[in-house]
Design a protein around this motif. Structure first.
Motif, PDB file in Angstrom:
ATOM      1  N   LEU A  78      14.897  48.123  36.919  1.00 61.25           N
ATOM      2  CA  LEU A  78      15.858  47.052  36.639  1.00 61.25           C
ATOM      3  C   LEU A  78      17.269  47.611  36.490  1.00 61.25           C
ATOM      4  CD1 LEU A  78      13.962  44.710  34.132  1.00 61.25           C
ATOM      5  CD2 LEU A  78      14.780  44.127  36.417  1.00 61.25           C
ATOM      6  N   THR A  79      17.393  48.730  35.805  1.00 63.67           N
ATOM      7  CA  THR A  79      18.719  49.319  35.596  1.00 63.67           C
ATOM      8  C   THR A  79      19.321  49.781  36.917  1.00 63.67           C
ATOM      9  OG1 THR A  79      17.944  50.111  33.438  1.00 63.67           O
ATOM     10  CG2 THR A  79      19.991  51.039  34.281  1.00 63.67           C
ATOM     11  N   HIS A  80      18.516  50.431  37.742  1.00 60.91           N
ATOM     12  CA  HIS A  80      19.001  50.883  39.050  1.00 60.91           C
ATOM     13  C   HIS A  80      19.410  49.699  39.911  1.00 60.91           C
ATOM     14  CE1 HIS A  80      18.495  52.202  43.287  1.00 60.91           C
ATOM     15  NE2 HIS A  80      19.035  53.320  42.847  1.00 60.91           N
ATOM     16  N   ALA A  81      18.597  48.638  39.916  1.00 64.94           N
ATOM     17  CA  ALA A  81      18.917  47.462  40.725  1.00 64.94           C
ATOM     18  C   ALA A  81      20.202  46.798  40.234  1.00 64.94           C
ATOM     19  CB  ALA A  81      17.760  46.470  40.685  1.00 64.94           C
ATOM     20  N   PHE A  82      20.360  46.682  38.910  1.00 66.96           N
ATOM     21  CA  PHE A  82      21.571  46.057  38.371  1.00 66.96           C
ATOM     22  C   PHE A  82      22.810  46.864  38.737  1.00 66.96           C
ATOM     23  CE2 PHE A  82      24.703  46.231  34.904  1.00 66.96           C
ATOM     24  CZ  PHE A  82      25.233  44.956  35.016  1.00 66.96           C
ATOM     25  N   LEU A  83      22.756  48.186  38.538  1.00 68.91           N
ATOM     26  CA  LEU A  83      23.929  49.013  38.829  1.00 68.91           C
ATOM     27  C   LEU A  83      24.269  48.989  40.313  1.00 68.91           C
ATOM     28  CD1 LEU A  83      23.274  52.107  36.527  1.00 68.91           C
ATOM     29  CD2 LEU A  83      25.079  50.383  36.272  1.00 68.91           C
ATOM     30  N   THR A  84      23.248  49.046  41.160  1.00 72.96           N
ATOM     31  CA  THR A  84      23.492  49.011  42.607  1.00 72.96           C
ATOM     32  C   THR A  84      24.165  47.703  43.014  1.00 72.96           C
ATOM     33  OG1 THR A  84      21.545  50.395  42.978  1.00 72.96           O
ATOM     34  CG2 THR A  84      22.405  49.206  44.866  1.00 72.96           C
ATOM     35  N   ALA A  85      23.635  46.581  42.507  1.00 74.63           N
ATOM     36  CA  ALA A  85      24.204  45.273  42.853  1.00 74.63           C
ATOM     37  C   ALA A  85      25.595  45.107  42.271  1.00 74.63           C
ATOM     38  CB  ALA A  85      23.276  44.160  42.354  1.00 74.63           C
ATOM     39  N   ALA A  86      25.759  45.457  40.997  1.00 73.04           N
ATOM     40  CA  ALA A  86      27.039  45.243  40.333  1.00 73.04           C
ATOM     41  C   ALA A  86      28.133  46.128  40.927  1.00 73.04           C
ATOM     42  CB  ALA A  86      26.896  45.499  38.831  1.00 73.04           C
ATOM     43  N   LEU A  87      27.857  47.409  41.106  1.00 72.05           N
ATOM     44  CA  LEU A  87      28.878  48.318  41.619  1.00 72.05           C
ATOM     45  C   LEU A  87      29.225  48.006  43.067  1.00 72.05           C
ATOM     46  CD1 LEU A  87      27.620  51.658  40.025  1.00 72.05           C
ATOM     47  CD2 LEU A  87      29.563  50.273  39.312  1.00 72.05           C
ATOM     48  N   VAL A  90      34.229  54.998  41.276  1.00 70.66           N
ATOM     49  CA  VAL A  90      33.796  56.303  41.769  1.00 70.66           C
ATOM     50  C   VAL A  90      33.117  57.089  40.649  1.00 70.66           C
ATOM     51  CG1 VAL A  90      34.571  58.519  42.667  1.00 70.66           C
ATOM     52  CG2 VAL A  90      35.552  56.411  43.572  1.00 70.66           C
ATOM     53  N   LEU A  91      33.732  57.082  39.485  1.00 68.00           N
ATOM     54  CA  LEU A  91      33.145  57.794  38.350  1.00 68.00           C
ATOM     55  C   LEU A  91      31.809  57.184  37.938  1.00 68.00           C
ATOM     56  CD1 LEU A  91      36.318  58.408  36.141  1.00 68.00           C
ATOM     57  CD2 LEU A  91      35.053  60.081  37.506  1.00 68.00           C
ATOM     58  N   ALA A  92      31.761  55.844  37.923  1.00 65.03           N
ATOM     59  CA  ALA A  92      30.520  55.173  37.513  1.00 65.03           C
ATOM     60  C   ALA A  92      29.387  55.474  38.480  1.00 65.03           C
ATOM     61  CB  ALA A  92      30.753  53.665  37.428  1.00 65.03           C
ATOM     62  N   ILE A  93      29.681  55.453  39.789  1.00 68.22           N
ATOM     63  CA  ILE A  93      28.649  55.737  40.792  1.00 68.22           C
ATOM     64  C   ILE A  93      28.161  57.178  40.659  1.00 68.22           C
ATOM     65  CG2 ILE A  93      28.235  55.984  43.275  1.00 68.22           C
ATOM     66  CD1 ILE A  93      30.201  53.636  43.682  1.00 68.22           C
ATOM     67  N   TRP A  94      29.090  58.078  40.405  1.00 67.09           N
ATOM     68  CA  TRP A  94      28.745  59.499  40.324  1.00 67.09           C
ATOM     69  C   TRP A  94      27.990  59.831  39.037  1.00 67.09           C
ATOM     70  CZ3 TRP A  94      32.745  63.873  39.134  1.00 67.09           C
ATOM     71  CH2 TRP A  94      32.116  65.119  39.210  1.00 67.09           C
ATOM     72  N   LEU A  95      28.422  59.230  37.928  1.00 62.10           N
ATOM     73  CA  LEU A  95      27.921  59.643  36.623  1.00 62.10           C
ATOM     74  C   LEU A  95      26.767  58.800  36.094  1.00 62.10           C
ATOM     75  CD1 LEU A  95      31.344  60.405  34.872  1.00 62.10           C
ATOM     76  CD2 LEU A  95      29.792  62.020  35.997  1.00 62.10           C
ATOM     77  N   ALA A  96      26.511  57.630  36.686  1.00 61.67           N
ATOM     78  CA  ALA A  96      25.431  56.778  36.171  1.00 61.67           C
ATOM     79  C   ALA A  96      24.081  57.450  36.438  1.00 61.67           C
ATOM     80  CB  ALA A  96      25.484  55.411  36.833  1.00 61.67           C
ATOM     81  N   VAL A 155      23.227  59.836  42.065  1.00 56.97           N
ATOM     82  CA  VAL A 155      24.103  60.064  43.212  1.00 56.97           C
ATOM     83  C   VAL A 155      25.037  61.230  42.894  1.00 56.97           C
ATOM     84  CG1 VAL A 155      26.004  59.095  44.560  1.00 56.97           C
ATOM     85  CG2 VAL A 155      24.016  57.690  44.012  1.00 56.97           C
ATOM     86  N   ASN A 156      25.102  62.215  43.797  1.00 55.22           N
ATOM     87  CA  ASN A 156      26.008  63.343  43.570  1.00 55.22           C
ATOM     88  C   ASN A 156      27.405  63.020  44.079  1.00 55.22           C
ATOM     89  OD1 ASN A 156      25.975  63.701  46.385  1.00 55.22           O
ATOM     90  ND2 ASN A 156      24.414  65.318  46.297  1.00 55.22           N
ATOM     91  N   LEU A 157      28.311  63.972  43.921  1.00 51.71           N
ATOM     92  CA  LEU A 157      29.716  63.717  44.239  1.00 51.71           C
ATOM     93  C   LEU A 157      29.913  63.444  45.731  1.00 51.71           C
ATOM     94  CD1 LEU A 157      32.633  63.554  43.316  1.00 51.71           C
ATOM     95  CD2 LEU A 157      32.797  66.048  43.584  1.00 51.71           C
ATOM     96  N   ILE A 158      29.218  64.181  46.589  1.00 52.00           N
ATOM     97  CA  ILE A 158      29.383  63.974  48.031  1.00 52.00           C
ATOM     98  C   ILE A 158      28.951  62.570  48.422  1.00 52.00           C
ATOM     99  CG2 ILE A 158      28.514  64.673  50.298  1.00 52.00           C
ATOM    100  CD1 ILE A 158      28.512  67.533  49.348  1.00 52.00           C
ATOM    101  N   SER A 159      27.823  62.114  47.876  1.00 50.34           N
ATOM    102  CA  SER A 159      27.362  60.757  48.184  1.00 50.34           C
ATOM    103  C   SER A 159      28.321  59.714  47.620  1.00 50.34           C
ATOM    104  CB  SER A 159      25.959  60.546  47.619  1.00 50.34           C
ATOM    105  OG  SER A 159      25.009  61.239  48.390  1.00 50.34           O
TER     106      SER A 159
END
Length: 821
Positions: A125-134, A355-361, A366-370
């Motif tokens: 659920l957390t992964h799905a929410f972050l993916t959709a929201a971001l 960018v920070l949220a995607i990298w650090l969540a 997800v690493n920095l390159i992704s």
């Protein structure tokens, strides 16, 4: 009025079609400030957005398509606010904007994230929410600086057909015209109809019969209100092409594989070593035809993208030019209400935080390159998506092609970097999913901004409403996806001695066992054998195991021996009988199983979740509802969602990173798609038909044929004519009913859905119970009469759609009233 079928759709079937652009002067002048972003508008828009997002998730995992929500949301907003008193056109615009934002997220989430199940992961659920929201926030943020160039400066050159049609609906509603009753009627009829067969089992969901004279050939159809509605909306041409793909799979490819492979003494491409001659048509499809379909779908998506390359390059170049020009003139303050955007500082600061949220969540992994790839692809494809939807509409926007391109490039980068582990596959899919959501949302946001531009909305308020719609829908989209999957997930005995799992989870499952003293004489007296008893026990949610020589009942629920003894079994040879009447039930030991996952390239069993005993031996497979590989067990038809786009994405990831793919089959699909293109036929809907079960494409074809007759009689259909609005109601009502039934299954651990099952409750002994068991969803169903009974209901629903589409005058049949000067 638009005539004929809408353009061929890749991912989203259009409700709105191109209408004439209203005058450049907005309907509400800039010096007027009626009620706009009110709390009730945000709440209603969020609720409607969640409803249509849920129905879009359901459709996306079932047939790989979603339906534009803009028109139905606008119509419902007008009707609801009118019932509450009154509203302004700008308030209805905020509702429409907030509601459509949720649907734009649904495709990316439901198309990509189920691939995690196929790669051996759970959907979090957390992964799905972050993916959709971001992804959604990324799409909205990047559209803020593009609005001035694409919507304002390009007005008159970019029609934005869905946005223009939504504005027409809002203006018609302001003048007193609405067709909300049609949408609501479709919603109620679709929901009740879905409950009748999916919940109460009054008739079968899938009607199927083998085709005599052609080995392994079958013809089948779902009696689904939502697929009937989708077929009506996409029109006869696309529906027929999609159905033709199903005909190729089930009446040509599967029989051919069965014919040529029946003499083989060695298995091909199968983990369990099964020979082709021992396979059912569905097993042949899953083992071989899916790869052919995947090659065709990937090729069709890439062809769609390649065709769009001139548009994409030109769109990106012109968008940057207009953005630069608009920012060069930005020194003067924007004083008019209709020219106020959110400041550029919000865009820059928000993008940096993203960018920070995607990298650090942590859940995204997800690493920095992704993260950098997400920003690059996101910026490019949002810009392209916004321009393409302006030129040719959302229905022809190749979102799948963009996701496939992102996935291919990302996987190739990973391969060069040596990142080929299962964790890297997880990261690659997350990267593509966020980009796909951002691109989809960018196109929808552009349509919404066009609507507000035409009716005179305030851009900054609409942009804030888009953020609200994205975040509220993101909170529920993952929940709907997880609910649908868990509600149809089944734990099935499947021992694999010697097979090691890739990773253990921290979860365990407790199994309750019971000794059942059933004698052979007791079974013989009732004309039962062990196989019939096993089916009857499984139908009640329990497992019968006889490996030790004695009968043992097993349950994943915490039940007592007394409760289990009182369970009624419906057997084919006589009246229903209680478990205790066949033999005493006594408590046995509890067993604890560990959850483990099989992932990676060289796995002796399919990737997925398994349960292991104390010796770490696999004993059960936890087969998911989305993309599950077991469709029938112990005579029971299991609910399964094909998730065609997710299957494609998982094949791409595995094919590139493991460098192991049955390329012979994939290339067959590639050349089938190329052949169709050479014949002048769009390959993508045909390829989707090859990939889907024919039971899913058949109701699309029926809906398309209804549309054909309506077009011939009425001279064409418009975006908010009765048939289109009723179909939208069918889709929403049927999909929401399916979600609620899945939720009931989870909340009651299956007891609630079993309580709705009338054939099982009434038994198979004469009267109404005997009739329902003969014609309904039951293991005792008569092959002929159950098919005819189900067809009768489906024919009634189809005739209701035809009659409603032909009856009455739609508000859209005449041009919308123009504002007085």
């Amino acid at each position: 009025m638009a005539h004929g079928s809408p353009p061929i759709s890749e991912d989203r079937v259009p409700v709105a079609q191109t209408l004439a652009t209203v005058a450049h002067t907005p309907y509400v002048p800039p010096d007027k400030s009626p009620a706009e972003m009110t709390m009730r508008a945000l709440v209603l828009g969020s609720v409607l957005g969640i409803v249509f997002a849920a129905s879009s998730v359901y459709l996306a995992i079932k047939v790989g398509l979603t339906v534009s929500a803009s028109i139905p949301v606008a119509v419902l907003s007008i009707a609801i606010f009118r019932a509450l008193g009154n509203s302004s056109i700008l308030e209805n615009t905020i509702v429409q904007t907030t509601g459509s934002a949720g649907e734009s997220l649904a495709f990316g989430v439901a198309a990509a994230l189920p691939a995690l199940l196929l790669l051996g992961y759970d959907i979090s659920l957390t992964h799905a929410f972050l993916t959709a929201a971001l992804g959604g926030v990324l799409g909205v943020l990047m559209m803020i600086p593009l609005r001035q160039g694409l919507i304002v400066q390009e007005h008159g050159r970019l029609p934005y057909p869905e946005g223009t049609a939504s504005a027409d609906v809002l203006i018609v509603g302001e003048q007193g015209g609405t067709n909300a009753r049609t949408v609501i009627t479709g919603f109620i009829v679709g929901g009740v109809y879905k409950l009748a067969y999916s919940g109460m089992k009054l008739f079968r969901e899938v009607l199927s019969t083998p085709l005599q004279g052609l080995k392994s050939a079958t013809v089948s159809t779902e009696v689904s209100p939502e697929l009937l509605g989708v077929g009506y909306i996409i029109g006869p041409r696309v529906a027929a092409i999609t159905f033709a793909g199903g005909v190729l799979s089930y009446l040509i490819l599967i029989p051919a594989i069965s014919f040529f492979g029946s003499g083989l003494e060695t298995p091909l491409l199968m983990h369990n070593g099964q020979l082709i001659r021992d396979m059912s048509p569905d097993q042949i499809r899953n083992a071989y035809v899916l790869y052919i379909g995947a090659g065709a779908v990937a090729t069709g998506g890439l062809i769609s993208l390649i065709r769009s390359l001139p548009t994409i390059v030109g769109a990106f170049k012109r968008s940057l030019e207009t953005l630069k020009a608009s920012r060069g003139q930005g020194a003067m303050p924007q004083l008019l209400r209709t020219e106020q955007d959110l400041p550029i500082t919000v865009v820059l600061g928000g993008s940096a935080l993203l960018v920070l949220a995607i990298w650090l969540a942590p859940p995204l992994e997800v690493n920095l390159i992704s993260a950098i790839l997400i920003v690059i692809f996101g910026f490019f494809f949002v810009t392209v998506s916004a321009r393409i939807t302006g030129e040719i509409g959302s229905s022809s926007n190749p979102i799948s092609g963009m996701v496939v391109a992102t996935l291919l490039i990302t996987c190739l980068v990973y391969l060069l970097m040596g990142w080929t582990s299962s964790e890297d596959r997880f990261m690659a899919l997350t990267t593509a999913a966020i980009v796909g959501i951002a691109a989809s949302n960018g196109g929808t946001t552009a349509q919404d901004l066009k609507t507000a531009f035409l009716v005179g909305g305030t851009p900054r308020r609409q942009q804030l409403a888009l953020f609200v719609g994205v975040l509220t829908s993101a909170m529920f989209i993952g929940l709907v996806l997880v609910t649908l999957n868990r509600g149809a997930t089944v734990t099935i005995p499947e021992p694999h001695p010697g097979v090691k799992v890739t990773e253990f989870s921290n979860e365990t499952r407790v199994q309750h066992t019971f000794s059942w003293a059933v004698s052979a004489d007791a079974l013989a007296a009732r004309g039962l054998d062990e196989a019939a008893l096993r089916k009857a026990v499984w139908a009640q949610g329990y497992e019968l195991n006889t490996q030790s020589g004695a009968m043992e009942l097993r349950s994943w629920r915490d039940v007592s021996s007394q409760d289990l003894g009182a369970v009624t079994l419906n057997v084919s040879s006589g009246a229903p009988i209680k478990v205790a009447d066949l033999g005493a039930v006594t408590d046995g030991p509890k067993r604890t199983y560990k959850e483990g996952y099989v992932r990676g390239a060289d796995t002796p069993v399919p990737a997925g979740k398994y349960l292991l005993d104390e010796s770490d031996t696999i004993q059960y497979v936890v087969d998911p509802g989305i993309g599950g590989r077991i469709s029938v067990y112990e005579g029971q038809q299991l609910t399964r969602y094909a998730a065609p786009k997710a299957q494609l994405f998982s094949l791409i990831i595995d094919g590139i990173l493991t460098q192991k793919l049955p390329w012979d089959l994939v290339l067959l699909g590639v050349f089938i798609a190329l052949m169709l293109e050479l014949c002048g036929v769009s390959s993508l809907p045909f390829a989707v038909g090859v990939y889907l079960p024919i039971s899913s494409s058949a109701p699309l074809f029926v809906g398309g044929m209804v549309r054909y007759f309506v077009d011939r009689i009425r001279g064409g259909e418009s975006d908010f004519s009765p048939g289109t609005l009723l179909s939208s109601g069918f889709i929403a009502g049927g999909s929401i009913a399916g979600v609620l039934i899945a939720f009931l299954e989870i909340a009651t651990d299956g007891a609630g859905t079993r309580a709705l099952n009338l054939p099982a409750l009434l038994g198979n002994q004469g009267g109404l119970g005997g009739f329902l068991n003969m014609v309904g969803e039951s293991e005792h169903a008569h092959p002929l009469w159950s098919n005819l009974w189900g067809l009768l209901f489906f024919a009634g629903l189809t005739l209701f759609l035809l009659r409603s589409a032909l009856k009455g005058q739609s508000a859209a049949m005449s041009p919308p009233p123009q504002k007085e000067a």
